[in-house]
Write an enzyme that holds these catalytic residues in place. Sequence first.
Site, PDB file in Angstrom:
ATOM      1  CB  CYS A  39      34.852  24.460  24.306  1.00 40.49           C
ATOM      2  SG  CYS A  39      33.062  24.603  24.531  1.00 40.49           S
TER       3      CYS A  39
ATOM      4  CE1 TYR B  42      -2.156   3.007   8.555  1.00 40.48           C
ATOM      5  CE2 TYR B  42      -2.409   4.808   6.988  1.00 40.48           C
ATOM      6  CZ  TYR B  42      -1.911   4.315   8.176  1.00 40.48           C
ATOM      7  OH  TYR B  42      -1.185   5.132   9.009  1.00 40.48           O
TER       8      TYR B  42
ATOM      9  CE  LYS C  49      10.353   6.720   4.534  1.00 41.87           C
ATOM     10  NZ  LYS C  49      10.921   7.241   5.759  1.00 41.87           N
TER      11      LYS C  49
ATOM     12  CB  CYS D 259      31.122  23.485  29.122  1.00 39.18           C
ATOM     13  SG  CYS D 259      30.695  24.213  27.526  1.00 39.18           S
TER      14      CYS D 259
ATOM     15  CD  GLU E 256      -2.413  -1.247   2.808  1.00 39.41           C
ATOM     16  OE1 GLU E 256      -3.072  -0.256   3.171  1.00 39.41           O
ATOM     17  OE2 GLU E 256      -2.266  -2.255   3.518  1.00 39.41           O
TER      18      GLU E 256
ATOM     19  CG  ASP F 162       5.393  13.150   4.142  1.00 40.27           C
ATOM     20  OD1 ASP F 162       5.588  12.796   5.316  1.00 40.27           O
ATOM     21  OD2 ASP F 162       6.109  13.988   3.565  1.00 40.27           O
TER      22      ASP F 162
ATOM     23  CB  CYS G  26      33.541  26.921  28.382  1.00 46.38           C
ATOM     24  SG  CYS G  26      34.337  25.343  27.966  1.00 46.38           S
TER      25      CYS G  26
ATOM     26  CE  LYS H 145       6.497   5.435   6.032  1.00 40.87           C
ATOM     27  NZ  LYS H 145       6.516   6.907   6.138  1.00 40.87           N
TER      28      LYS H 145
ATOM     29  CB  CYS I 136      33.848  20.744  25.687  1.00 45.51           C
ATOM     30  SG  CYS I 136      34.026  21.879  27.088  1.00 45.51           S
TER      31      CYS I 136
END
Length: 667
Positions: A403, A221, A309, A426, A112, A116, A406, A114, A421
């Site tokens: 980093c 479905y 997919k 931080c 079937e 969205d 920090c 799919k 880090c």
Amino acid sequence: MSMMDEKARILELRKELEKYSIEYYVYDNPSITDQEYDRLMQELMALEEKYPEMYDATSPSQRIIGSVLDGFEKVTHDTQMLSLSNVFNKEEIEEFVQRISESVSNPEFVVECKYDGLAMALLYDDGNFTRAVTRGDGIVGEDVSNNVKTILSIPMHIPEMRHVEVRGEVYMPKASFEQLNKRQEEKGLAPFANPRNAAAGSIRQLDSSICASRKLDAYWYYFQNASDFAVQTQEEALQAMSKMHFRTNPLRKVCTTVEQIWQFIQEIQEKREDLPYEIDGMVIKLNNLADQRRLGSTAKVPRYATAYKFPAQEVLTRLKDIVITVGRTGKITPNAVLEPVRVAGTTVSAAQLHNEDMIVNKDLRIGDIVVVRKAGEIIPEVVTSVPERRDGTQVPYKFPTTCPICGSHLVRLPDEAAHYCINQDCPARVVESMIHFASRDAMNIDTLGDKKIEQLHEWGYLNSIEDIYFLDRYYDELIEKPGYQKKSVDKLLESIEKSKKQPLGVILYGLGIRQVGKKAAMILAEQFGDIDTLMHACVDELVLIHDIGLITASSVVAFFKEEKNLHLIDVLKQAGCNFKQEKKQVVESRFTNKTCVLTGTLEHYTRNEAKAILESLGANVSGSVSKKTDYVIYGTAAGSKLTKAQSLGVMTMSEEEFVQEVENAKE
């Protein structure tokens, strides 16, 4: 016309208009003109205005009249609404079909579309629509009945008096999406990125007239309680739903081979752009419902279905910049800032680059033209650079050594691709750790989202996880802050208080111990029962637990050696957080610490019941047979798993023998 005649006419008109709506919206076969329909609707609305005591929320007139709610009621689904596993190519479809064939002889599959859109459940009793509930987290959704009844293809009455639940997808047709974005632009508002977001935003409107104006539609479905109606297959379920006036998609096919499945997928993929709605793949379901129930589900996905997919669409755009973010563990993540571009139906302006090696291996330079796609049509991904499009202004990217938040020196740990880090104070790490702690999968403090945590940290109210449980100290200050009225602050504090009852497994995951995901946290909680016992466990003790490896065990022990973490736990205890969980009761048996595989049709138990029994007897239940398997327990019509067990010399046990062992264990 007398009053009684006019009231009878109201009932007659409602019945007629619903019939005409079903003809038009469900079966695309109207028997009257639009003008005739409008004239009858006007007659109904005039009579209903004259007789307000005849009000009926399911009347055709009420489907085009908006009402405004304060919020949506939370509803627990009768059975969990699962998501689907994914496959991406023909080989993975073959593997899926092969797995099914090991348990089901000569299986049939229904393929079937799919959609969205937004997963939804519809419930009916005594032939009447009672409510529509969003999927939510699969266990608890929201009652959005007011908005769903504005979707004119959904029947308010069905020719079936027994309880009925169907599930499907609400979506925004492409034409409705274009009209909506045109209106957005005319009003000077930002357009919606894609039809799915527009559908989800419409369903969550508290004013149902807004939802009605956006002209959503739906396909159904899944007949959730099909077994109550002696329906035996998915194809029969779709036919039964159609007879009850639910809109089902004729673009489907019953297949028996991988070749048939693959050919139909290619056929639909060629039509994809011409369809009036967005689809992002095809769903492959085992047709026989009894076999579906027998195969059951994992914690997240059904074993009897999967989603293919469609291949990701690739586009070219410019890499404008690379910015660095710092996670709760201190992990440094580089992110691509892209010239906005539409990929597979959505606008993409950013993508994660994961680590320095990815940037080097793909030779990504700021200013490059790059290839972008969506992995599984969901997550944006930079595939590669296009060196031939360079004009000399692009230079190799230098990964930072400090980093960005920090200024601490970054460390790349042995055998890891990521930089970290290591400054535990931080600010970025502090904020991210609180966001993780409060998240849905952890303590589920639903009123304490990412932005709110960042804001409260900026104001100085949240500087560590434990501060969450002392926010009430700032009550008087908070209610004076913009956007923090008394009602919202009360709700926030109520959610925080409620989270204290979460069991040990949840709070363990929330603490963010490295290598301890949701599953491992629950395993540890059920094994030890309380935090104090777990804190004193050694590595050797932890690795004896199934699914807890050496790396996880070492990380847990290291976490509980740090004074800062012990202090955090102590403060959370004082705040009233629950650090206990009911210990998993395991009865010693011949299955303890053994790997078992179930195959064939069982008569005494369902597959899930047998699995639960084995786990309660200390077994690890696997889905496939190997040299490491200790027992294969077989029922009738056992197939290749039993044959493989015999060829490998693995011990086999009939269902009757298994039942006897279970009885022995109880004594």
